[in-house]
Design an enzyme around this catalytic site. Structure first.
Site, mmCIF file in Angstrom:
data_model
loop_
_atom_site.group_PDB
_atom_site.id
_atom_site.type_symbol
_atom_site.label_atom_id
_atom_site.label_comp_id
_atom_site.label_asym_id
_atom_site.label_seq_id
_atom_site.Cartn_x
_atom_site.Cartn_y
_atom_site.Cartn_z
ATOM 1 N N ALA A 183 -1.533 -2.329 6.470
ATOM 2 C CA ALA A 183 -2.771 -1.776 7.031
ATOM 3 C C ALA A 183 -2.713 -0.252 7.067
ATOM 4 O O ALA A 183 -1.656 0.350 7.214
ATOM 5 C CB ALA A 183 -3.000 -2.328 8.431
ATOM 6 N N GLU A 226 1.296 -9.604 2.073
ATOM 7 C CA GLU A 226 0.315 -10.692 2.089
ATOM 8 C C GLU A 226 -0.607 -10.615 0.874
ATOM 9 O O GLU A 226 -0.976 -11.648 0.301
ATOM 10 C CB GLU A 226 -0.495 -10.636 3.391
ATOM 11 C CG GLU A 226 0.343 -11.019 4.611
ATOM 12 C CD GLU A 226 -0.419 -10.923 5.912
ATOM 13 O OE1 GLU A 226 -0.542 -11.943 6.614
ATOM 14 O OE2 GLU A 226 -0.890 -9.812 6.233
ATOM 15 N N GLY A 253 0.414 -6.329 5.406
ATOM 16 C CA GLY A 253 -0.694 -6.726 4.549
ATOM 17 C C GLY A 253 -0.409 -6.508 3.083
ATOM 18 O O GLY A 253 -0.967 -7.209 2.223
ATOM 19 N N GLU A 291 4.781 -7.216 11.529
ATOM 20 C CA GLU A 291 3.719 -7.192 12.547
ATOM 21 C C GLU A 291 4.229 -7.518 13.951
ATOM 22 O O GLU A 291 3.678 -7.024 14.946
ATOM 23 C CB GLU A 291 2.604 -8.175 12.172
ATOM 24 C CG GLU A 291 1.726 -7.725 11.023
ATOM 25 C CD GLU A 291 2.302 -8.046 9.652
ATOM 26 O OE1 GLU A 291 1.585 -7.833 8.660
ATOM 27 O OE2 GLU A 291 3.469 -8.504 9.577
#
Length: 694
Positions: free
Chosen positions: A61, A105, A102, A125
């Protein structure tokens, strides 16, 4: 543009280009989706490669968008991953350097993944009090196995790509040019017919998934009792194991949204941003030129001086270590060697590395040998007259442009700077004991400290892996000024009816690593006694309990004398309640005319924590600290304040400054209430319904 689109040999290359770590901000997410759609509509394109420019594939992020509408604006990361995963043309993620959060991911949504060796792979996270929110808890177990994935997700620890080379996470590990190889791989994949593999369609394999998940729960319960995120990570993974991918993905989203609202996540995110904000100084631009630091001098080879020297040696910087006698110098070097030998025994260092580090230390008894040092740090006895002798001598021998720093924990940096003809080159570098272990470095900015000197030391702090916080000049700076009021309240409560063990137990149950009396015994009660003696001379009207002085008058200095507020067995650190101390306290209360009463644990915690908050507010008013998060970073990294509460100032925001002000008024109406004077910052913000971090 945050994303670059090119076509090479029939392969669309989507390159994330959002420095420094290709954060997945809105423009980046939008660019990925548009790139996938552009490749879909181009008949000449047979496959797609997604990679990252610069020093990362993607760090996840974009932190600059946290808590802004752009963070959730479409396309969200879920939408991006659906576009990638749903592409009819194969998508290859070409991973190098960093693929975290992310970013990983996103890669897991690709059909294929190729990677360079040495890439750091992580879902961190949990360190922000949340869990991977874009399918990480569901896809990672399907490609690396349940056990490896769960360990990675619950710990947030990076794993090197080569350690995952034999898993289904990577289709190929590339030694040569990553992009060239990724394009060749993608072209081959594009030539094959049939559907391309999706991580979501793989089964999670484990011989005893239920047993392993229960084992993981037990392990997490032992180490993460204050944090809900690790437990929720396991719950989300279990949901995918038992109910399948779609159910697991939906449950992961529920957990993510719930965790974001928890005070623990707020505290961890506050610490994350606070550490980064601490390095930003309003009137010192980030492009301020810095001075080169190639050699460091340390004056004093005692516990602090030796630990300080180790920080720089560990970073590869040579150190000249000065002492006044050969015996003290030999003792200091022996302690440093012993510390390194302990690391060798634990497997943290090799014998060769030990020798390399010791070779970087040049011991000396002559001030003249500090002449080539770019930075000299004084770590001698905490007495202004001694500091004067040292800085007068340093002013004579140090080269032009050398930075002169004091490790003082309380003394006036401006007075110390005045002992030299170069006050612009002087500042405080207050390390915390043990200096080679503790993360905090208070950087004390004198009235005449040059901006480039401050910028240099803040940059150097990163090199030696310290969290540096800037403080203005006052007695005790940020940390010790506040802890003075904390310990003062502890002594008042002892006088009023509590015992040291009750006070320590109560604040440790709140989450502190160590209570005030155990901490004082560990540091040495004589150290704070010396500071109090100076304060009594400077502030003769100060209302201060003298019970700690009486303890020191009996020679009970703490663990080093096997007797302090507690009794200690030789060779042990276990604190045992002392009948001698209890009798002394009761007698002292009687002498003071104090009627001893039962004090609740709730009152103990309230008085201790709010004494920190109230003094912190005064520090903000005076401009000693520039922002509340700086105070919190001092207490999280240097004083054992519970991480899950985010520091004293964030804790005050959490309970509300209206309630803080009311509690302080109540304490001020009690015995010894004259020690409380509500900070104007507390009153003002409470009236506005705001907090310190609003």
């Amino acid at each position: 543009m945050a994303v670059d689109y090119t076509v090479r040999d029939g392969v669309a290359v989507i390159t994330l280009d959002n420095p420094p770590v290709n954060g997945l901000g809105h423009s980046t997410r939008l660019g990925i989706v548009e790139g996938v759609e552009r490749a879909r509509d181009d008949a000449s394109v047979t496959a797609i490669v997604i990679t990252g420019a610069g020093k990362a594939f993607s760090g996840g992020a974009d932190i600059t968008e946290f808590n802004t509408p752009k963070a959730t604006q479409e396309p969200t990361l879920h939408t991006v991953i659906r576009a990638v995963e749903g592409s009819a043309k194969p998508v290859v993620a070409a991973i190098h350097s960093v693929a975290m959060g992310g970013g990983l991911e996103l890669a897991l949504g690709a059909h294929y993944r190729v990677a360079a060796p040495g890439a750091q792979i992580a879902l961190p996270e949990v360190k922000l009090g949340i869990l991977p929110g874009a399918g990480g808890t569901q896809r990672l177990p399907r490609v690396v196995g349940l056990e490896t994935a769960l360990n990675m997700i619950v710990s947030g620890t990076p794993v090197l790509s080569e350690k995952l080379a034999q898993t289904a996470l990577f289709d190929r590990l590339v030694e040569g040019d990553l992009l060239d190889e990724a394009i060749r791989f993608a072209k081959d994949a594009g030539a094959r017919s049939g559907p391309h593999p999706k991580a979501r369609e793989r089964a999670i394999e484990h011989p005893n998934a239920e047993g392993f998940i229960q084992f993981a729960r037990n392990s997490v319960a032992a180490v993460a009792k204050h944090f809900p995120a690790p437990h929720k990570c396991i719950d989300a993974i279990e949901a995918g194991v038992k109910e399948g991918f779609d159910h697991g993905l939906a449950f992961e989203r529920q957990c993510f949204l719930a965790l974001v609202q928890t005070p623990e996540s707020r505290a961890l995110r506050h610490a994350f941003f606070g550490e980064r904000a601490a390095g930003k100084i309003a009137d010192v631009p980030s492009n301020t030129p810095v001075r080169a630091i190639a050699r460091v001098g340390v004056v004093g080879a005692g516990t602090m001086g030796g630990g300080i020297a180790m920080n720089f040696v560990n970073a590869g910087l040579p150190v000249t270590l000065l002492e006044t006698s050969q015996e003290a110098l030999d003792r200091g070097l022996a302690t440093i060697r012993k510390n390194y030998e302990s690391q060798v025994k634990k497997g943290k260092l090799t014998p060769a590395q030990l020798d390399e580090r010791m070779a970087l230390i040049s011991p000396t008894l002559a001030y003249g040998d500090l002449a080539q040092a770019d930075l000299v740090i004084e770590a001698v006895f905490e007495e202004l007259g001694v500091k004067e002798q040292v800085f007068t001598k340093l002013d004579e021998v140090a080269k032009d442009g050398a930075i002169l720093a004091s490790n003082t924990s309380t003394l006036d940096i401006d007075r110390i700077a005045a002992f030299t003809k170069r006050p612009a080159d002087v500042l405080g570098m207050h390390f915390f004991s043990p200096a080679n272990v503790m993360k905090l470095l208070e950087v004390v900015r004198g009235g005449k400290t040059a901006k480039d000197v401050l910028a240099t030391v803040m940059q150097l702090a990163k090199k030696i892996k310290k969290t540096a916080v800037v403080s203005g000049v006052c007695d005790g700076f940020i940390g010790n000024r506040m802890i003075e009021q904390y310990f003062r309240q502890s002594l008042f409560m002892v006088e009023e009816g509590a015992m040291p063990q009750q006070i320590d137990r109560a604040i440790e149950a709140f989450g502190f690593a160590m209570g005030p009396f155990r901490m004082s015994d560990l540091a040495g009660n004589d150290i704070s006694w010396a500071i109090r003696k100076r304060r009594y001379a400077e502030q003769p009207g100060l209302h201060y309990p003298r019970i700690a002085d009486r303890l020191c008058e009996t020679g009970r200095f703490g663990q080093k004398t096997a007797a302090g507020w507690y009794d200690y067995q030789p060779g042990e650190r276990n604190a045992r309640p002392s009948k001698f101390v209890e009798d002394m306290i009761v007698a002292y209360s009687k002498e003071q005319g104090a009627t001893r009463r039962a004090i609740s644990d709730e009152e103990i915690v309230g008085r201790l924590v709010l004494s920190l908050v109230n003094e912190g507010a005064k520090i903000l008013e005076e401009g000693i600290a520039s922002k509340a998060s700086d105070i919190d970073m001092v207490y999280l990294t240097g004083y054992g304040f519970p991480l899950h509460r985010g520091g004293p100032m964030l804790y005050a925001d959490t309970i509300g400054l209206y309630n803080v002000e009311r509690a302080i008024r109540k304490y001020a109406a009690q015995q010894n209430g004259d020690a409380w004077k509500t900070a104007a910052r507390v009153t003002g913000l409470a009236a506005q319904g705001k907090g310190f971090n609003s």
